[in-house]
Design a protein around this motif. Structure first.
Motif, PDB file in Angstrom:
ATOM      1  N   GLY A 148       0.811  -1.208   0.000  1.00 24.60           N
ATOM      2  CA  GLY A 148       0.000   0.000   0.000  1.00 24.60           C
ATOM      3  C   GLY A 148       0.844   1.257   0.000  1.00 24.60           C
ATOM      4  O   GLY A 148       2.070   1.214  -0.204  1.00 24.60           O
ATOM      5  N   PRO A 149       0.233   2.416   0.268  1.00 23.60           N
ATOM      6  CA  PRO A 149       0.940   3.697   0.178  1.00 23.60           C
ATOM      7  C   PRO A 149       1.690   4.058   1.454  1.00 23.60           C
ATOM      8  O   PRO A 149       1.578   5.182   1.964  1.00 23.60           O
ATOM      9  N   TYR A 150       2.455   3.101   1.966  1.00 21.88           N
ATOM     10  CA  TYR A 150       3.132   3.279   3.253  1.00 21.88           C
ATOM     11  C   TYR A 150       4.625   2.986   3.125  1.00 21.88           C
ATOM     12  O   TYR A 150       5.057   2.243   2.231  1.00 21.88           O
ATOM     13  N   VAL A 151       5.387   3.542   4.041  1.00 22.96           N
ATOM     14  CA  VAL A 151       6.831   3.332   4.074  1.00 22.96           C
ATOM     15  C   VAL A 151       7.124   2.165   5.010  1.00 22.96           C
ATOM     16  O   VAL A 151       6.933   2.264   6.230  1.00 22.96           O
ATOM     17  N   ILE A 152       7.546   1.047   4.446  1.00 22.21           N
ATOM     18  CA  ILE A 152       7.951  -0.119   5.224  1.00 22.21           C
ATOM     19  C   ILE A 152       9.203  -0.671   4.564  1.00 22.21           C
ATOM     20  O   ILE A 152       9.165  -1.097   3.409  1.00 22.21           O
ATOM     21  N   ASP A 153      10.290  -0.679   5.277  1.00 20.32           N
ATOM     22  CA  ASP A 153      11.574  -1.068   4.689  1.00 20.32           C
ATOM     23  C   ASP A 153      11.765  -2.581   4.625  1.00 20.32           C
ATOM     24  O   ASP A 153      12.515  -3.070   3.768  1.00 20.32           O
ATOM     25  N   ASP A 154      11.117  -3.309   5.527  1.00 18.80           N
ATOM     26  CA  ASP A 154      11.350  -4.754   5.625  1.00 18.80           C
ATOM     27  C   ASP A 154      10.061  -5.499   5.317  1.00 18.80           C
ATOM     28  O   ASP A 154       9.101  -5.464   6.099  1.00 18.80           O
ATOM     29  N   VAL A 155      10.041  -6.168   4.170  1.00 24.26           N
ATOM     30  CA  VAL A 155       8.820  -6.851   3.747  1.00 24.26           C
ATOM     31  C   VAL A 155       9.145  -8.236   3.213  1.00 24.26           C
ATOM     32  O   VAL A 155      10.238  -8.488   2.689  1.00 24.26           O
ATOM     33  N   ASP A 156       8.175  -9.123   3.346  1.00 23.05           N
ATOM     34  CA  ASP A 156       8.253 -10.471   2.790  1.00 23.05           C
ATOM     35  C   ASP A 156       6.875 -10.794   2.229  1.00 23.05           C
ATOM     36  O   ASP A 156       5.933 -11.052   2.983  1.00 23.05           O
ATOM     37  N   ILE A 157       6.751 -10.741   0.912  1.00 22.50           N
ATOM     38  CA  ILE A 157       5.458 -10.844   0.235  1.00 22.50           C
ATOM     39  C   ILE A 157       5.489 -12.008  -0.734  1.00 22.50           C
ATOM     40  O   ILE A 157       6.498 -12.250  -1.404  1.00 22.50           O
ATOM     41  N   GLU A 158       4.390 -12.726  -0.802  1.00 18.74           N
ATOM     42  CA  GLU A 158       4.230 -13.751  -1.827  1.00 18.74           C
ATOM     43  C   GLU A 158       2.806 -13.675  -2.360  1.00 18.74           C
ATOM     44  O   GLU A 158       1.848 -13.609  -1.588  1.00 18.74           O
ATOM     45  N   ALA A 159       2.687 -13.690  -3.685  1.00 18.86           N
ATOM     46  CA  ALA A 159       1.366 -13.762  -4.318  1.00 18.86           C
ATOM     47  C   ALA A 159       1.387 -14.857  -5.359  1.00 18.86           C
ATOM     48  O   ALA A 159       2.361 -15.007  -6.105  1.00 18.86           O
ATOM     49  N   ILE A 160       0.310 -15.626  -5.396  1.00 16.10           N
ATOM     50  CA  ILE A 160       0.171 -16.678  -6.400  1.00 16.10           C
ATOM     51  C   ILE A 160      -1.234 -16.628  -6.980  1.00 16.10           C
ATOM     52  O   ILE A 160      -2.164 -16.103  -6.355  1.00 16.10           O
ATOM     53  N   LEU A 186       1.299   9.238   9.540  1.00 17.08           N
ATOM     54  CA  LEU A 186       2.635   9.071  10.101  1.00 17.08           C
ATOM     55  C   LEU A 186       3.490   8.148   9.245  1.00 17.08           C
ATOM     56  O   LEU A 186       4.708   8.319   9.142  1.00 17.08           O
ATOM     57  N   ASN A 187       2.859   7.173   8.603  1.00 16.35           N
ATOM     58  CA  ASN A 187       3.588   6.175   7.824  1.00 16.35           C
ATOM     59  C   ASN A 187       3.425   6.349   6.320  1.00 16.35           C
ATOM     60  O   ASN A 187       3.841   5.480   5.545  1.00 16.35           O
ATOM     61  N   ALA A 188       2.820   7.453   5.907  1.00 16.53           N
ATOM     62  CA  ALA A 188       2.500   7.648   4.495  1.00 16.53           C
ATOM     63  C   ALA A 188       3.753   7.826   3.638  1.00 16.53           C
ATOM     64  O   ALA A 188       4.700   8.511   4.032  1.00 16.53           O
ATOM     65  N   MET A 189       3.727   7.205   2.463  1.00 19.42           N
ATOM     66  CA  MET A 189       4.801   7.443   1.510  1.00 19.42           C
ATOM     67  C   MET A 189       4.682   8.867   0.954  1.00 19.42           C
ATOM     68  O   MET A 189       3.638   9.517   1.056  1.00 19.42           O
ATOM     69  N   GLU A 190       5.761   9.331   0.338  1.00 20.48           N
ATOM     70  CA  GLU A 190       5.791  10.638  -0.301  1.00 20.48           C
ATOM     71  C   GLU A 190       6.733  10.543  -1.488  1.00 20.48           C
ATOM     72  O   GLU A 190       7.345   9.493  -1.729  1.00 20.48           O
ATOM     73  N   GLN A 191       6.832  11.607  -2.244  1.00 16.61           N
ATOM     74  CA  GLN A 191       7.747  11.600  -3.374  1.00 16.61           C
ATOM     75  C   GLN A 191       9.163  11.301  -2.883  1.00 16.61           C
ATOM     76  O   GLN A 191       9.644  11.890  -1.928  1.00 16.61           O
ATOM     77  N   GLY A 192       9.815  10.342  -3.555  1.00 22.75           N
ATOM     78  CA  GLY A 192      11.144   9.904  -3.157  1.00 22.75           C
ATOM     79  C   GLY A 192      11.167   8.603  -2.391  1.00 22.75           C
ATOM     80  O   GLY A 192      12.221   7.984  -2.229  1.00 22.75           O
ATOM     81  N   THR A 193       9.990   8.144  -1.911  1.00 17.85           N
ATOM     82  CA  THR A 193       9.917   6.880  -1.179  1.00 17.85           C
ATOM     83  C   THR A 193      10.357   5.718  -2.066  1.00 17.85           C
ATOM     84  O   THR A 193      10.033   5.662  -3.252  1.00 17.85           O
ATOM     85  N   LEU A 194      11.076   4.773  -1.467  1.00 21.09           N
ATOM     86  CA  LEU A 194      11.415   3.531  -2.148  1.00 21.09           C
ATOM     87  C   LEU A 194      10.345   2.498  -1.846  1.00 21.09           C
ATOM     88  O   LEU A 194      10.048   2.216  -0.681  1.00 21.09           O
ATOM     89  N   LEU A 195       9.781   1.939  -2.888  1.00 17.33           N
ATOM     90  CA  LEU A 195       8.793   0.879  -2.730  1.00 17.33           C
ATOM     91  C   LEU A 195       9.484  -0.442  -2.404  1.00 17.33           C
ATOM     92  O   LEU A 195      10.702  -0.574  -2.583  1.00 17.33           O
ATOM     93  N   PRO A 196       8.715  -1.443  -1.965  1.00 17.11           N
ATOM     94  CA  PRO A 196       9.327  -2.751  -1.686  1.00 17.11           C
ATOM     95  C   PRO A 196      10.011  -3.379  -2.890  1.00 17.11           C
ATOM     96  O   PRO A 196      10.863  -4.243  -2.731  1.00 17.11           O
ATOM     97  N   THR A 197       9.644  -2.939  -4.104  1.00 21.47           N
ATOM     98  CA  THR A 197      10.303  -3.451  -5.308  1.00 21.47           C
ATOM     99  C   THR A 197      11.624  -2.747  -5.587  1.00 21.47           C
ATOM    100  O   THR A 197      12.304  -3.078  -6.557  1.00 21.47           O
ATOM    101  N   GLY A 198      11.972  -1.758  -4.752  1.00 23.40           N
ATOM    102  CA  GLY A 198      13.182  -0.984  -4.982  1.00 23.40           C
ATOM    103  C   GLY A 198      12.986   0.205  -5.893  1.00 23.40           C
ATOM    104  O   GLY A 198      13.911   0.993  -6.102  1.00 23.40           O
TER     105      GLY A 198
END
Length: 794
Positions: A350-362, A407-419
């Motif tokens: 989502g539109p949040y800043v989280i540096d450490d993620v582990d995601i799987e979709a099938i 407080l946790n919202a992304m903004e311009q310049g944020t790195l997404l979990p995909t880098g």
């Protein structure tokens, strides 16, 4: 020529009207509201036959035998076709994976799969003849969920898959798998003071467009066929149709007919190949129009999903990590499932800043109905889950749910979990601030005044089930993140042909693209772009067909961006050629032809200071300028199959909603009172259309939340509610007030700074309604749609 006198300055009243930024009216609007618009189901041809499709009555079975003799003997029947009658070696089709048979061969894999075709001189004759076809089925075990799909010895939906050797697909019944791994979620978990987990279920939704699948195929003298059809992507259809017919693409000529809604459900083929086959076999025009029952089986649906999420946060409210697993049910055939998996995984945080993620979709192959594209495309399912998690975390930390999100919202310049870096405005916190600041709807006054309630404003509406007893109000918020355009390295381009000529003494521009107008208003915007760039009042939109290069699909919120960009690009080339023509013809009359910045405005060539140099008509005279160009946005790249890293998307869109609901806690009924929205659109090319798109997407999201679901029997995999009697849709009486706050923060990478808008409001409206219901009832509510029994426990 009228150019030798003293130059004049253009006045305000002479400027071109109806350009970008204005709320110009739709050219098809009056025809549609008066019932005069010609939809594909209205088409007619002399000596026309009617086609009908016989569909399987079971979800998974071996076809032991098919007997068509009685159907062929029916008076008025011209042809009956089965798999063995297909003319070409290619007998399958598909958007990404060619795994869908034109007609079932040896086995049916889902309830409603096409098995045979009939052409007759009357639609009732065709239906009666189809009913006479005898099929002997030997039923097979059905696969309906992840457990049955991946269990040892599970029946394989598609045996001999040649892509199963790819390491990221661990089982043949998994269509596609995409992990996204960044940082160290396991280590970050130790830093969390609060951890919340949730298991969520998202129901199967139908696009429910009002114009059923329909089209007319006309055999041509050259052995080819002309197809007039309601679709979302003419050239994709062509690419799939021609090989099955055994024809080169230039002998399959496609023209867009009137489209009565789409929302992703027309991105896959439905009756296109069937009508062409019957037309070529009989030598006569063949029309096919689905009834509503058949439409439920004739197109893909939205993927139902099971989602497991875990989030952690510190005591001061900062997110530490996120883990999730998303299982999408793709049904019997692949359709767009691989791309939906890519969206669901890459947007799962989502539109949040989280540096450490582990995601799987099938996405799974099952014997359930095929699922594919629908507005929101994987991001909708994820948004429902991660927004429920945000509310859980805010409650656990005793924080305001909006403040926690900000407080946790992304903004311009944020790195997404995909880098990938978000390199354009990302006003998530601002959208939340704006939607929260909107005035709340007034409380019900009749309770204290002793007045009778207007039952239309209460849960249950005109059914008169409650007069306010046990009705409580709740307020909820949500915000979402959606990509725009095709992703993961797809060559996403569009083509526009623009012609400029003088007709009746006036300059006229003609815009020709293959864009499918499905209600989004592209025909309006393209004319606005041409007026803006070419300074002409008269713009003609040529019917969309395959005689011009591809415009891509009307999906992914991409058409205004990509085909609008192509129209702008071609108009700019026409303008430059016209100005060069003027310089050659008239440059000696005034030095500004060579020295000034020149524009086209109000039918004239003017300097940037407003000085008129010539009429466009006098520059063109009897010449025409005709240019066709392709236009591409900046490239994307595939996600790494093991880590999910990569610049997979070209643009992001953001919307936030506040829902106000009233719930009858005794009867389990919900009335949505208001759905306020704040959305950044980059640039509103047509403000009225923008608001309409946001309101339309908002109502679709509301439908997901409280009423829309295709019910599939878990034992037989048969669809139980293929009708508008049992598949419920929001009506005008269910539609709440939808105030919209439009923010325009330009994306410098996009034409005019615009941002795709159509899908984002569908994401956040659903979880906002669920949040409001939770606020009213105190219940956890972990599925869509919410049913009365979920609210009453009965």
């Amino acid at each position: 020529m009228g150019v030798t006198g003293s130059p004049t300055n253009i006045n305000q009243g002479s400027r071109t009207k109806g350009g970008i930024g204005e709320s110009t009216l739709r050219p098809d609007g009056i025809l549609k509201v008066t019932g005069e618009f010609a939809y594909s189901s209205d088409m007619w041809h002399e000596d026309m036959l009617w086609g009908h499709t016989l569909r399987s009555t079971v979800a998974h079975a071996e076809i032991v035998s098919i007997d068509v003799s009685e159907a062929l003997a029916t008076s008025g029947v011209y042809a009956v076709l089965t798999y063995d009658d297909l003319p070409a070696a290619m007998k399958n089709y598909g958007l990404e994976i060619q795994d869908t048979p034109v007609l079932a061969h040896g086995r049916v894999r889902h309830h409603g799969e096409p098995v045979a075709l009939v052409a007759a001189d009357h639609p009732e004759t065709a239906r009666r003849a189809a009913a006479k076809i005898r099929i002997d089925y030997r039923e097979l075990p059905v696969v309906t969920d992840e457990a049955s799909a991946t269990a040892p010895g599970a029946p394989l939906i598609h045996e001999g898959r040649d892509d199963h050797h790819i390491g990221h697909v661990p089982h043949p019944n998994i269509v596609h798998r995409q992990p996204i791994v960044r940082g160290d979620a396991a280590a970050a978990e130790a830093r969390a003071d609060v951890i919340v987990k949730g298991d969520y279920y998202f129901g199967m939704q139908d696009q429910a467009f009002l114009g059923p699948e329909s089209g007319l195929a006309v055999p041509a003298e050259d052995g080819g066929v002309d197809l007039y059809v309601a679709t979302q992507w003419l050239h994709s259809d062509l690419r799939q149709i021609a090989p099955v017919l055994g024809l080169p693409e230039d002998k399959v000529r496609m023209t867009l007919s009137g489209v009565g809604g789409a929302f992703g459900g027309r991105e896959d083929l439905s009756m296109q190949i069937h009508a062409c086959l019957l037309a070529l076999r009989t030598g006569k025009p063949v029309k096919i129009v689905y009834n509503r029952f058949e439409s439920f089986f004739g197109h893909v649906h939205r993927h139902p999903a099971r989602l497991h999420y875990e989030h952690g946060a510190t005591r001061d409210g900062k997110l530490t990590h996120m883990k999730c697993r998303i299982v999408l049910d793709g049904g019997a055939y692949a359709s767009a499932s691989p791309a939906v998996v890519g969206n669901a995984s890459s947007l799962a945080v989502g539109p949040y800043v989280i540096d450490d993620v582990d995601i799987e979709a099938i996405a799974l192959y099952t014997n359930n109905p095929p699922c594919g594209a629908m507005r929101g495309f994987g991001a909708v399912q994820a948004c429902f889950a991660y927004e429920a998690q945000m509310d859980k975390l805010a409650a656990a930390l005793d924080m305001d749910p909006v403040a926690f999100r900000q407080l946790n919202a992304m903004e311009q310049g944020t790195l997404l979990p995909t880098g990938q870096q978000v390199d354009s405005p990302a006003p998530v916190a601002e959208l939340l601030r704006r939607v929260k600041a909107m005035p709340l709807p007034p409380e019900r006054q009749w309770e204290s005044a002793g007045e009778h309630a207007d039952v239309r404003a209460l849960p249950g509406g005109l059914s008169n089930t409650t007069h306010g007893e046990g009705v409580v109000r709740g307020v909820g918020y949500a915000v979402g993140l959606k990509n725009v355009g095709f992703s993961e390295g797809f060559d996403d381009y569009s083509t526009a042909r623009v012609r400029m000529e003088v007709i009746g003494g006036e300059p006229v521009a003609t815009v020709h693209t293959a864009m499918a107008e499905v209600g989004q208003g592209g025909v309006t915007v393209h004319a606005q772009i041409a007026r803006t760039e070419l300074g002409v009042a008269q713009v003609t939109i040529h019917p969309a067909d395959t005689q011009v290069g591809s415009a891509g699909s009307t999906s992914a919120s991409r058409q205004t961006y990509v085909t609008g960009g192509a129209v702008k690009n071609s108009c700019e080339a026409v303008r430059e050629q016209l100005l060069e023509l003027g310089r050659r013809k008239l440059g000696t009359y005034h030095p500004a032809w060579a020295t000034a910045e020149l524009l086209l405005e109000g039918g004239k060539v003017v300097t940037d200071g407003g000085e008129v140099l010539a009429d466009i008509a006098d520059v063109l005279e009897d010449e025409a300028i005709d240019i066709e160009l392709e236009w591409r946005h900046r490239p994307t790249e595939p996600f790494d199959l093991h880590t999910g890293q990569g610049n997979g998307h070209v643009q992001y869109s953001f919307a936030a909603h506040r829902a106000v609901v009233e719930v009858d806690t005794e009867l389990g009924l919900v009335k949505v009172i208001e759905l306020a929205c704040a959305q950044d659109v980059g640039k509103a090319l047509n403000p009225l259309s923008v608001v309409g798109q946001i309101q339309g997407g908002t109502i679709q999201g509301m439908g997901i939340a409280v009423m829309e679901e295709i019910i599939v029997d878990p034992v037989t995999a048969k669809v139980r509610n293929p009708s508008f009697t049992d598949y419920l849709l929001p009506t005008i009486l269910d539609t709440p007030t939808i105030p919209v706050d439009v923010l325009e923060l330009a994306d410098d990478h996009a034409p005019y700074g615009l941002r795709g808008i159509g899908e984002a409001p569908t994401l956040s409206s659903t979880p906002a309604v669920l949040a409001a219901i939770r606020n009213a009832t105190g219940l956890e509510l972990d599925r869509t749609p919410v049913r009365p029994e979920h609210l009453t426990g009965v």
